[in-house]
Write a protein that holds these residues in place. Sequence first.
Motif, short mmCIF file in Angstrom:
data_model
loop_
_atom_site.label_atom_id
_atom_site.label_comp_id
_atom_site.label_asym_id
_atom_site.label_seq_id
_atom_site.Cartn_x
_atom_site.Cartn_y
_atom_site.Cartn_z
N UNK A 1 0.83 -1.22 0.00
CA UNK A 1 0.00 0.00 0.00
C UNK A 1 0.86 1.26 0.00
N UNK A 2 0.57 2.15 -0.91
CA UNK A 2 1.27 3.42 -0.99
C UNK A 2 2.64 3.35 -1.62
N UNK A 3 3.01 2.19 -2.12
CA UNK A 3 4.33 2.03 -2.72
C UNK A 3 4.21 1.60 -4.18
N UNK A 4 5.31 1.78 -4.92
CA UNK A 4 5.33 1.35 -6.31
C UNK A 4 5.50 -0.17 -6.39
N UNK A 5 5.04 -0.71 -7.49
CA UNK A 5 5.24 -2.13 -7.74
C UNK A 5 6.74 -2.39 -7.94
N UNK A 6 7.24 -3.45 -7.31
CA UNK A 6 8.66 -3.76 -7.40
C UNK A 6 8.89 -5.21 -7.80
N UNK A 7 10.00 -5.43 -8.51
CA UNK A 7 10.37 -6.77 -8.92
C UNK A 7 10.89 -7.56 -7.72
N UNK A 8 10.38 -8.76 -7.55
CA UNK A 8 10.81 -9.63 -6.47
C UNK A 8 11.79 -10.69 -6.97
N UNK A 9 11.40 -11.37 -8.07
CA UNK A 9 12.24 -12.45 -8.59
C UNK A 9 11.87 -12.71 -10.04
N UNK A 10 12.83 -13.23 -10.80
CA UNK A 10 12.57 -13.56 -12.19
C UNK A 10 13.27 -14.86 -12.55
N UNK A 11 12.78 -15.48 -13.62
CA UNK A 11 13.35 -16.75 -14.08
C UNK A 11 13.23 -16.80 -15.59
N UNK A 12 14.27 -17.30 -16.24
CA UNK A 12 14.26 -17.38 -17.69
C UNK A 12 13.31 -18.48 -18.18
N UNK B 1 16.88 -21.67 -16.37
CA UNK B 1 18.28 -21.79 -16.02
C UNK B 1 18.86 -20.64 -15.24
N UNK B 2 18.23 -19.48 -15.33
CA UNK B 2 18.78 -18.29 -14.66
C UNK B 2 17.68 -17.64 -13.82
N UNK B 3 18.01 -17.36 -12.59
CA UNK B 3 17.08 -16.67 -11.69
C UNK B 3 17.74 -15.42 -11.13
N UNK B 4 16.92 -14.46 -10.79
CA UNK B 4 17.40 -13.23 -10.16
C UNK B 4 16.43 -12.83 -9.05
N UNK C 1 16.63 -12.10 -1.16
CA UNK C 1 17.67 -13.11 -1.41
C UNK C 1 17.89 -13.98 -0.19
N UNK C 2 17.96 -15.28 -0.43
CA UNK C 2 18.16 -16.22 0.66
C UNK C 2 16.89 -16.64 1.37
N UNK C 3 15.78 -15.95 1.07
CA UNK C 3 14.50 -16.29 1.72
C UNK C 3 13.46 -16.78 0.70
N UNK C 4 13.49 -16.23 -0.50
CA UNK C 4 12.51 -16.58 -1.54
C UNK C 4 13.20 -17.39 -2.63
N UNK C 5 12.43 -18.29 -3.24
CA UNK C 5 12.93 -19.07 -4.36
C UNK C 5 11.88 -19.12 -5.46
N UNK C 6 12.27 -18.72 -6.66
CA UNK C 6 11.39 -18.80 -7.81
C UNK C 6 11.72 -20.07 -8.58
N UNK C 7 10.69 -20.73 -9.08
CA UNK C 7 10.89 -21.93 -9.89
C UNK C 7 9.73 -22.04 -10.88
N UNK C 8 9.88 -22.92 -11.84
CA UNK C 8 8.81 -23.10 -12.82
C UNK C 8 8.74 -24.55 -13.25
N UNK D 1 8.27 -18.71 -0.39
CA UNK D 1 8.65 -17.60 0.49
C UNK D 1 8.82 -18.13 1.90
N UNK D 2 10.03 -18.04 2.40
CA UNK D 2 10.35 -18.49 3.76
C UNK D 2 10.78 -17.31 4.62
N UNK D 3 10.80 -17.51 5.91
CA UNK D 3 11.24 -16.47 6.86
C UNK D 3 10.56 -15.14 6.56
N UNK D 4 9.26 -15.18 6.42
CA UNK D 4 8.53 -13.99 6.02
C UNK D 4 8.58 -12.91 7.09
#
Length: 115
Positions: A41-52, A56-59, A65-72, A83-86
């Motif tokens: 709320x009240x903030x801009x949308x921000x990138x959390x994670x991406x995957x190719x 093969x490549x995640x960001x 970092x170290x708490x969330x993992x993106x996969x497909x 999402x861990x250690x929220x």
Amino acid sequence: QVQLVESGGGLVQPGGSLRLSCAASGFTFSLYAMSWYRQAPGKERELVASITSAGGITNYADSVKGRFTISRDNAKNTVYLQMNSLLPEDTAVYYCKATRLGVIWGQGTQVTVSS
């Protein structure tokens, strides 16, 4: 119909975990890079994670970092965000996005981290 449908959001206590899913339909999912964004709320949308497209490549944003993992899973046309250690500051609406020549957005799922 081209669409992305997020699920898995909810209320969780600090330190807890959630797994978000984003199911794709109506387009060739395996050709698209996928990403998760969030907007508090009240903030801009921000990138959390991406995957190719092939996975093969995640960001990750530094804040997750170290708490969330993106996969497909291209066989299931689904991208996930574990999402861990929220933290309370992770509270936001989380959106998935598909990118290739154009962009496709999901409708979002609410994540609330609170005791």
